[in-house]
Write a protein that holds these residues in place. Structure first.
Motif, PDB file in Angstrom:
ATOM      1  N   LEU A  55      -9.334 -39.951  97.125  1.00  0.00           N
ATOM      2  CA  LEU A  55     -10.327 -39.833  96.059  1.00  0.00           C
ATOM      3  C   LEU A  55     -11.515 -40.753  96.336  1.00  0.00           C
ATOM      4  O   LEU A  55     -12.669 -40.354  96.191  1.00  0.00           O
ATOM      5  CB  LEU A  55      -9.687 -40.163  94.705  1.00  0.00           C
ATOM      6  N   GLY A  56     -11.243 -41.985  96.742  1.00  0.00           N
ATOM      7  CA  GLY A  56     -12.324 -42.915  97.071  1.00  0.00           C
ATOM      8  C   GLY A  56     -13.159 -42.437  98.246  1.00  0.00           C
ATOM      9  O   GLY A  56     -14.388 -42.552  98.230  1.00  0.00           O
ATOM     10  N   LEU A  57     -12.494 -41.894  99.284  1.00  0.00           N
ATOM     11  CA  LEU A  57     -13.238 -41.357 100.422  1.00  0.00           C
ATOM     12  C   LEU A  57     -14.115 -40.185 100.011  1.00  0.00           C
ATOM     13  O   LEU A  57     -15.280 -40.094 100.426  1.00  0.00           O
ATOM     14  CB  LEU A  57     -12.268 -40.906 101.518  1.00  0.00           C
ATOM     15  N   MET A  98     -15.337 -39.503  97.034  1.00  0.00           N
ATOM     16  CA  MET A  98     -16.440 -39.971  96.199  1.00  0.00           C
ATOM     17  C   MET A  98     -17.512 -40.670  97.022  1.00  0.00           C
ATOM     18  O   MET A  98     -18.709 -40.478  96.801  1.00  0.00           O
ATOM     19  CB  MET A  98     -15.912 -40.896  95.099  1.00  0.00           C
ATOM     20  N   SER A  99     -17.091 -41.474  97.989  1.00  0.00           N
ATOM     21  CA  SER A  99     -18.083 -42.176  98.805  1.00  0.00           C
ATOM     22  C   SER A  99     -18.867 -41.213  99.690  1.00  0.00           C
ATOM     23  O   SER A  99     -20.081 -41.357  99.862  1.00  0.00           O
ATOM     24  CB  SER A  99     -17.410 -43.257  99.651  1.00  0.00           C
ATOM     25  N   LYS A 110      -3.387 -40.845  97.080  1.00  0.00           N
ATOM     26  CA  LYS A 110      -4.347 -40.100  96.259  1.00  0.00           C
ATOM     27  C   LYS A 110      -5.589 -40.941  95.994  1.00  0.00           C
ATOM     28  O   LYS A 110      -6.712 -40.429  96.036  1.00  0.00           O
ATOM     29  CB  LYS A 110      -3.705 -39.682  94.941  1.00  0.00           C
ATOM     30  N   GLY A 111      -5.402 -42.213  95.713  1.00  0.00           N
ATOM     31  CA  GLY A 111      -6.541 -43.088  95.452  1.00  0.00           C
ATOM     32  C   GLY A 111      -7.438 -43.248  96.663  1.00  0.00           C
ATOM     33  O   GLY A 111      -8.665 -43.252  96.540  1.00  0.00           O
ATOM     34  N   VAL A 112      -6.835 -43.359  97.846  1.00  0.00           N
ATOM     35  CA  VAL A 112      -7.634 -43.501  99.071  1.00  0.00           C
ATOM     36  C   VAL A 112      -8.464 -42.245  99.308  1.00  0.00           C
ATOM     37  O   VAL A 112      -9.663 -42.319  99.596  1.00  0.00           O
ATOM     38  CB  VAL A 112      -6.724 -43.813 100.279  1.00  0.00           C
TER      39      VAL A 112
END
Length: 114
Positions: free
Chosen positions: A61-63, A65-66, A57-59
């Motif tokens: 979410l980071g993708l 957002m970026s 989920k964090g990966v």
């Protein structure tokens, strides 16, 4: 078990393993295998039960957002489409490259001079 007792058992098993393995009973062999290859100490699992889903989920979410930040910056930095991206420019550049015998894979195919 306290760490002191664990250390004593491991040391005792290490000494017993130096002798013939025929002298060890099945429980001692199982304990020796577990000490060497079991899920404890340096061989314990790196991630716990719910860690994989949390990391995934964090990966994502980071993708997301970026990519959103990239699109926003690109939109705000220059809202106009570059003139080299319109259809007329592309067609004229294709005609120019055809007139020069351009080969996108091997470079220009020119006649070799003597």
């Amino acid at each position: 078990m306290p760490n002191v007792e664990q250390k004593e058992i491991a040391d005792n098993l290490m000494e017993r393993q130096k002798l013939s393995w025929k002298n060890l009973n099945s429980n001692e062999i199982k304990a020796a295998w577990y000490i060497s290859y079991g899920e404890w100490g340096p061989r314990r699992p790196v991630h716990g039960e719910g860690d994989v889903s949390f990391i995934t989920k964090g990966v994502f979410l980071g993708l997301g957002m970026s990519l959103g930040l990239f699109g926003l910056i690109r939109l705000l930095a220059n809202p106009e489409i570059p003139k080299t991206m319109n259809r007329e420019w592309q067609l004229k550049s294709d005609e120019y490259l055809k007139s020069k015998n351009a080969n996108p894979w091997g470079g220009y195919s020119q006649v070799q001079s003597k």
